[in-house]
Design an enzyme around this catalytic site. Structure first.
Site, PDB file in Angstrom:
ATOM      1  N   SER A  24      39.897  40.313  42.771  1.00 39.76           N
ATOM      2  CA  SER A  24      40.934  40.672  44.015  1.00 39.76           C
ATOM      3  C   SER A  24      40.873  41.924  44.462  1.00 39.76           C
ATOM      4  CB  SER A  24      42.299  40.232  43.408  1.00 39.76           C
ATOM      5  OG  SER A  24      43.307  40.121  44.472  1.00 39.76           O
ATOM      6  N   ASP A  50      41.416  33.529  45.447  1.00 42.53           N
ATOM      7  CA  ASP A  50      41.483  35.015  44.935  1.00 42.53           C
ATOM      8  C   ASP A  50      41.157  34.667  43.369  1.00 42.53           C
ATOM      9  OD1 ASP A  50      43.375  36.720  43.077  1.00 42.53           O
ATOM     10  OD2 ASP A  50      43.521  37.532  45.173  1.00 42.53           O
TER      11      ASP A  50
END
Length: 302
Positions: free
Chosen positions: A51, A164
């Site tokens: 991320s 993510d």
């Protein structure tokens, strides 16, 4: 998942891996960690990110971390909001504006063009599998790794719909070891988060402006107020994601421990506080100072 060429050792020194964890705006503290490690003469040979860790890590391996620090340190909340391109297909934000700017200034080119082994984590939305990205376009891989469900739209890459990386591996210690690291320094951003309850946004006027944009875009009247006792949509979403990622991170780190764990104290920052970069960066510097003794011991330095 793939084979890696051996990383040359110098004077028998260990290969140092740096695993940069997820945490949205709190991830600007990664910049401070990297700067402080360099000041102590610690330069990682392998970098992996999940991320926001992927975003900062890619800028580092592209030798643009200084430029990234300068840019984020000058961001205001208005700047942050102006870069949010609203969408209601897969997420509230398409992410094209900010990622195009990022790719142009901090993360150009392909994985094959960088001199440091680098990889980032994403999640296959269909199968739920952890996907390790380390070939092709760098910015595309970063875009997949930061596609936080509910906020950023998923990203299609190589026939997969990816979201993510923090959903499956918030602090990618295992990926660093797979790339050949002997010693892994991990940066985890959830210290002190659990138990705090709902963490409200710090800029209420700016948040209200963003909420008005969201309501107007779907034809609702922004003048109609929710009950005062109820947290806002963004508060609920952000706090829910915090709980999920911190629980996953604790579990993964227990089974795949790092040699040194660096934990910047950034619990006071909301997931969307991208305009508070100086505070986050200094927290990263301070976290390295606290971990100095452990770093020197593990690396065999005085």
């Amino acid at each position: 998942m793939y084979e890696n060429p051996p990383i040359p050792r110098k004077n028998g020194a260990p290969i140092i891996g740096l695993a940069l964890g997820s945490g949205a705006a709190r991830g600007w503290s990664h910049i401070g960690v990297i700067r402080a490690l360099a000041e102590h003469g610690i330069h990682p040979h392998v970098v992996c990110g999940s991320s926001i860790g992927a975003l900062v890590g890619a800028a580092y391996v592209c030798e643009r971390i200084g430029e990234l620090e300068e840019w984020v340190s000058g961001l205001s909340w208005h700047d942050v909001v102006s870069m949010l391109d609203l969408s209601f297909r897969g997420g509230l934000i398409r992410g094209e504006k900010v990622l195009n700017y990022y790719a142009e200034h901090f993360c150009r080119g392909e994985f094959s063009e960088i001199g440091i082994p680098f990889a980032c984590v994403a999640t296959d939305l269909d199968s739920g599998r952890e996907i390790w990205l380390r070939d092709g376009n760098l910015a595309s891989a970063v875009r997949a790794s930061i596609a936080l469900p509910g906020l950023f739209s998923p990203h299609e890459r190589a026939g997969r719909v990816l979201v993510d990386g923090g959903l499956v591996n918030p602090v990618p210690v295992s990926l660093c070891r797979a790339l050949g690291a002997d010693v892994v320094i991990a940066v985890e951003l959830g210290s002190g988060m659990l138990g705090l309850g709902i963490q409200p946004q710090t800029n209420k006027d700016a948040e209200a402006g963003l909420t008005r944009r969201l309501l107007n875009s779907i034809g609702l009247n922004p003048a109609e107020k929710l009950a005062e006792s109820m947290p806002s949509f963004t508060d609920v979403l952000v706090s829910s994601i915090n709980i999920m990622q911190m629980r996953i991170a604790r579990s993964r780190l227990a089974g795949e421990p790092a040699d040194v764990l660096i934990s910047p104290r950034v619990a006071q920052l909301s997931m969307m506080d991208f305009h508070r970069a100086p505070e986050a960066i200094e927290a990263g510097v301070a976290a390295v100072a606290r971990a100095h003794e452990s770093l020197m011991l593990v690396l065999g330095r005085e």
